[in-house]
Design an enzyme around this catalytic site. Sequence first.
Site, PDB file in Angstrom:
ATOM      1  N   GLU A 115       0.833  -1.206   0.000  1.00 21.75           N
ATOM      2  CA  GLU A 115       0.000   0.000   0.000  1.00 21.75           C
ATOM      3  C   GLU A 115       0.868   1.257   0.000  1.00 21.75           C
ATOM      4  O   GLU A 115       1.909   1.294   0.650  1.00 21.75           O
ATOM      5  CB  GLU A 115      -0.905   0.005   1.249  1.00 21.75           C
ATOM      6  CG  GLU A 115      -1.894  -1.139   1.276  1.00 21.75           C
ATOM      7  CD  GLU A 115      -2.842  -1.095   2.468  1.00 21.75           C
ATOM      8  OE1 GLU A 115      -2.819  -0.099   3.239  1.00 21.75           O
ATOM      9  OE2 GLU A 115      -3.604  -2.065   2.638  1.00 21.75           O
ATOM     10  N   GLU A 182      -8.516   2.015  -4.406  1.00 21.91           N
ATOM     11  CA  GLU A 182      -9.604   1.657  -3.477  1.00 21.91           C
ATOM     12  C   GLU A 182     -10.353   2.902  -2.998  1.00 21.91           C
ATOM     13  O   GLU A 182      -9.748   3.886  -2.534  1.00 21.91           O
ATOM     14  CB  GLU A 182      -9.023   0.884  -2.280  1.00 21.91           C
ATOM     15  CG  GLU A 182     -10.096   0.518  -1.254  1.00 21.91           C
ATOM     16  CD  GLU A 182      -9.698  -0.617  -0.318  1.00 21.91           C
ATOM     17  OE1 GLU A 182      -8.579  -1.148  -0.430  1.00 21.91           O
ATOM     18  OE2 GLU A 182     -10.543  -0.962   0.530  1.00 21.91           O
TER      19      GLU A 182
HETATM   20  O1  KIV Z   1      -6.440  -7.044   1.547  1.00 24.20           O
HETATM   21  C1  KIV Z   1      -7.231  -6.981   0.602  1.00 24.20           C
HETATM   22  O2  KIV Z   1      -8.128  -7.818   0.428  1.00 24.20           O
HETATM   23  C2  KIV Z   1      -7.071  -5.866  -0.325  1.00 24.20           C
HETATM   24  C3  KIV Z   1      -8.168  -5.645  -1.304  1.00 24.20           C
HETATM   25  C4  KIV Z   1      -9.307  -5.016  -0.622  1.00 24.20           C
HETATM   26  C5  KIV Z   1      -7.719  -4.867  -2.487  1.00 24.20           C
HETATM   27  O3  KIV Z   1      -6.130  -5.162  -0.258  1.00 24.20           O
END
Ligand code: KIV
Length: 282
Positions: A115, A182
């Site tokens: 991220e 997201e």
């Molecule tokens: O951890 C996860 O499932 C994610 C998705 C929501 C993209 O990062």
Amino acid sequence: MAKTVAEIRNMKDEGRKISMVTSYDFSMAVLAERAGIDFILVGDSLGMTMLGYENTLPVTMDDMVHHTACVTRGARNTVVVGDMPFGSYHASVEDAVRNALRLVKEGGATAIKLEGGVRVAPHIKAIVESSIPVQGHVGMTPQSSNMYGGFKVQGKTADSAKLIVEDALAVQDAGAFSVVIECVPPNLAAYITKLLDIPTIGIGAGAECDGQVLVAQDMLAMNMDFRPRFARHFGQIGQGMIDAYQAYDNEVKAGTFPAEAENYKALDDSIMAQIEQAYPLR
Ligand code: KIV
């Protein structure tokens, strides 16, 4: 399904939409692959869906390696992306590379996801230089939920929208093969999708992204207490499981399960006679 990250990248150029879903264990991965889902994410959302935490923050590298290995054993012919959990790449670029290598060597992942944008560009570059494909993740990044004060839509002002564009460009420039966007306004995600050469995979980011990702438990209606706005239910598996468990419970208690056809062949009477003789009922 895609066997290489190059195939996923090409899908954008060919104008083909890309499907991604989370899996966290062997049997769900087998089913996702059988359904022809393009690629699979072992998300750190397993903190909530599998481990029962309130958010993703407590998830460890050992958790991610364990579940990624389960998934890659189930989906041997599909690109599997292993998520880097909170704390596994925050302290240093070296940490990021070392932990990304674990997801590939021990978990069998084809690629990793982390991220952030501008802040993690050096980490992405170093991981890609270690021959590991990277998927970025911008917009609302759940590992930063304490900074946002919850899971809130991001990019609603000109300034915050510009930061998300900067993040997406930084992820691409650092060498990522795709990026998850997201919970941002759909027109912002659509613009970023046009701006970038790499595929954008949206979740709560509108239909103009190159692909979509959903958490399996959300799309299968297995989380019956909460449904995010973007999580359409594509099946009622949660209720289906409850119905099945109740039917089983009823039949066990009624003595109608197992039935004759579900038994193995009974012993001959002569054998039973020997058993009764050796161990008479008291
Ligand atoms: O951890 C996860 O499932 C994610 C998705 C929501 C993209 O990062």
